[in-house]
Design an enzyme around this catalytic site. Structure first.
Site, PDB file in Angstrom:
ATOM      1  N   SER A 194      -6.300   4.849 -10.738  1.00 25.74           N
ATOM      2  CA  SER A 194      -7.670   5.122 -10.818  1.00 25.74           C
ATOM      3  C   SER A 194      -7.909   6.207 -11.588  1.00 25.74           C
ATOM      4  CB  SER A 194      -8.532   4.943  -9.736  1.00 25.74           C
ATOM      5  OG  SER A 194      -7.771   6.125  -8.821  1.00 25.74           O
ATOM      6  N   LYS A 253       0.983  -1.209  -0.045  1.00 26.80           N
ATOM      7  CA  LYS A 253       0.081   0.152   0.029  1.00 26.80           C
ATOM      8  C   LYS A 253       0.968   1.069  -0.104  1.00 26.80           C
ATOM      9  CE  LYS A 253      -3.463   3.152   0.686  1.00 26.80           C
ATOM     10  NZ  LYS A 253      -4.085   3.265  -0.378  1.00 26.80           N
ATOM     11  N   CYS A 311      -2.363   9.867  -6.864  1.00 24.79           N
ATOM     12  CA  CYS A 311      -3.409   9.477  -5.869  1.00 24.79           C
ATOM     13  C   CYS A 311      -4.350  10.423  -6.172  1.00 24.79           C
ATOM     14  CB  CYS A 311      -3.024   9.613  -4.458  1.00 24.79           C
ATOM     15  SG  CYS A 311      -4.549   9.342  -3.412  1.00 24.79           S
ATOM     16  N   MET A 355     -10.215   6.703  -0.560  1.00 24.72           N
ATOM     17  CA  MET A 355      -9.547   6.012   0.513  1.00 24.72           C
ATOM     18  C   MET A 355      -8.649   7.280   1.183  1.00 24.72           C
ATOM     19  SD  MET A 355     -10.704   2.919   0.381  1.00 24.72           S
ATOM     20  CE  MET A 355      -9.661   2.135   1.597  1.00 24.72           C
ATOM     21  N   GLY A 356      -8.042   7.986   0.490  1.00 26.70           N
ATOM     22  CA  GLY A 356      -7.312   9.179   1.138  1.00 26.70           C
ATOM     23  C   GLY A 356      -6.015   8.799   1.848  1.00 26.70           C
ATOM     24  N   LEU A 357      -5.297   7.775   1.077  1.00 28.04           N
ATOM     25  CA  LEU A 357      -3.817   7.214   1.463  1.00 28.04           C
ATOM     26  C   LEU A 357      -4.029   6.870   2.917  1.00 28.04           C
ATOM     27  CD1 LEU A 357      -1.567   9.974  -0.360  1.00 28.04           C
ATOM     28  CD2 LEU A 357      -1.978   7.304  -0.905  1.00 28.04           C
ATOM     29  N   VAL A 395      -2.335   2.421 -15.285  1.00 26.50           N
ATOM     30  CA  VAL A 395      -2.816   3.769 -14.774  1.00 26.50           C
ATOM     31  C   VAL A 395      -3.238   3.380 -13.453  1.00 26.50           C
ATOM     32  CG1 VAL A 395      -3.402   4.700 -17.035  1.00 26.50           C
ATOM     33  CG2 VAL A 395      -5.117   3.299 -15.612  1.00 26.50           C
TER      34      VAL A 395
HETATM   35  O1  LIG Z   1      -3.140   6.400  -5.711  1.00 26.64           O
HETATM   36  C1  LIG Z   1      -4.312   5.909  -5.080  1.00 26.64           C
HETATM   37  N1  LIG Z   1      -5.051   5.662  -5.686  1.00 26.64           N
HETATM   38  C2  LIG Z   1      -6.433   5.230  -5.422  1.00 26.64           C
HETATM   39  O2  LIG Z   1      -7.347   5.139  -6.160  1.00 26.64           O
HETATM   40  N2  LIG Z   1      -6.561   5.318  -4.287  1.00 26.64           N
HETATM   41  C3  LIG Z   1      -5.532   5.406  -3.032  1.00 26.64           C
HETATM   42  C4  LIG Z   1      -6.101   6.245  -1.826  1.00 26.64           C
HETATM   43  O3  LIG Z   1      -7.114   7.001  -2.116  1.00 26.64           O
HETATM   44  O4  LIG Z   1      -5.395   6.020  -1.029  1.00 26.64           O
HETATM   45  N3  LIG Z   1      -4.297   5.946  -3.802  1.00 26.64           N
END
Ligand SMILES: O=C1NC(=O)NC(C(=O)O)N1
Length: 310
Positions: free
Chosen positions: A192, A43, A128, A69-71, A190
């Site tokens: 998201s 992660k 992100c 998610m927000g890392l 890629v």
């Molecule tokens: O790089 C990211 N891509 C995502 O789609 N979600 C996570 C995240 O939000 O942590 N981080």
């Protein structure tokens, strides 16, 4: 049949998880390491522990997923300790994903990895889309060039960048021009597709809490975009820079298409989230099936050989 070579390490197959999915804890990482996946990535770690965005922040849909998610993560030391421990136990190839919450933190994180005992690969997440107020670094070409220029004044270990999807040929050209300046191990296309919106019609409501329901899309929605980015960068980048293809992998045919576009490794996110680590053996079998049908004996037989219409 599926074996592949990455940084002179032979992998049983080109499949791995996408960062963020099934890789937050050491238990999940052990499960990945023990699965049929050829490799795994952690992660994305920031310097410090992060709670991440308020829940609900992830939602599976029929065609894919949306997440904001927000890392959330356990902080760099947690993941660095894990990969160094496994390295000492003989692990050959590991991927450690990182990103900083500021320019300075990006530099200090990579300095810490450079000075650590870790010899594996770093995946530098520049894409992100889910931290409120934090734009995706790799959509700022000048910033990306400035950041990578500074990184390569001290970083000598294997490193790749995780990119967002681009949607304009001029952006493929500009980004490739920048990336070709640096001794990158790979480019991962890629992340998201940022800031999509999914609606629950019955409730007439969004399905995730952060950012009014805006989140990164994964799954079937994004395969055409993912394939285009893999193909565009393969066509533009120095052959010394490998490509990892991520996005829209549901079955073995999707894996085949990523490799046909030029991918050396293929990551699985949404489908791993839905199916668990058994997905890797299913995809490996399905990929072998497609290759057999088409008469291919190895990935080299068709990698990057997508035909155009003359
Ligand atoms: O790089 C990211 N891509 C995502 O789609 N979600 C996570 C995240 O939000 O942590 N981080």
């Amino acid at each position: 049949m599926l074996k592949t070579n990455f940084l002179d390490v032979e992998l049983s197959n080109p499949l791995m998880n996408a960062s963020g999915v099934h890789c937050m804890t050491t238990e999940e990482l052990d499960e990945l390491a023990g699965s049929a996946a050829g490799a795994f990535v952690t992660k994305t770690a920031t310097r410090d522990y992060r709670e991440g965005n308020p829940e609900p922040r992830y939602y599976d849909t029929a065609l894919g997923s949306i997440n904001s998610m927000g890392l959330p993560n356990n902080g760099l030391d947690y993941y660095l300790d894990y990969v160094i421990k496994r390295q000492k136990e003989g692990a050959k190839l590991q991927f450690l994903s990182v990103t900083g919450m500021s320019y300075e933190e990006n530099i200090s994180l990579l300095k810490k990895i450079q000075e650590s005992e870790y010899e594996g690969v770093t995946e530098f997440n520049l894409s992100c889309p889910n931290v409120p107020g934090k734009p995706q670094i790799a959509y700022d070409f000048e910033l990306t060039e400035k950041l990578l220029s500074e990184v390569f004044t001290f970083f000598t270990k294997p490193i790749g960048v995780k990119l967002p999807p681009y949607f304009d040929i001029a952006h493929f050209d500009e980004m490739a021009r920048i990336l070709n300046k640096f001794p990158l191990t790979y480019v991962n296309s890629v992340n998201s597709v940022g800031n999509g919106l999914y609606i629950d019609l019955d409730k007439e409501q969004v399905v995730i809490k952060p950012k009014g329901g805006f989140g990164g899309l994964g799954g079937e929605y994004i395969k055409p975009t993912a394939l285009a980015n893999v193909r565009a960068f393969r066509e533009r980048l120095n052959p010394s820079i490998k490509i990892i293809g991520t996005g829209g992998v549901i079955n073995g045919r999707d894996v085949f298409e990523h490799i046909l576009c030029g991918a050396d490794l293929v990551q699985v996110g949404t489908t791993l989230h839905k199916e668990g680590v058994a997905v890797f053996s299913r995809l490996a079998e399905e990929l072998q099936e497609v290759m057999k049908e088409k008469g291919y004996k190895s990935l080299d037989d068709f990698r990057g050989k997508l035909k155009v219409i003359e």
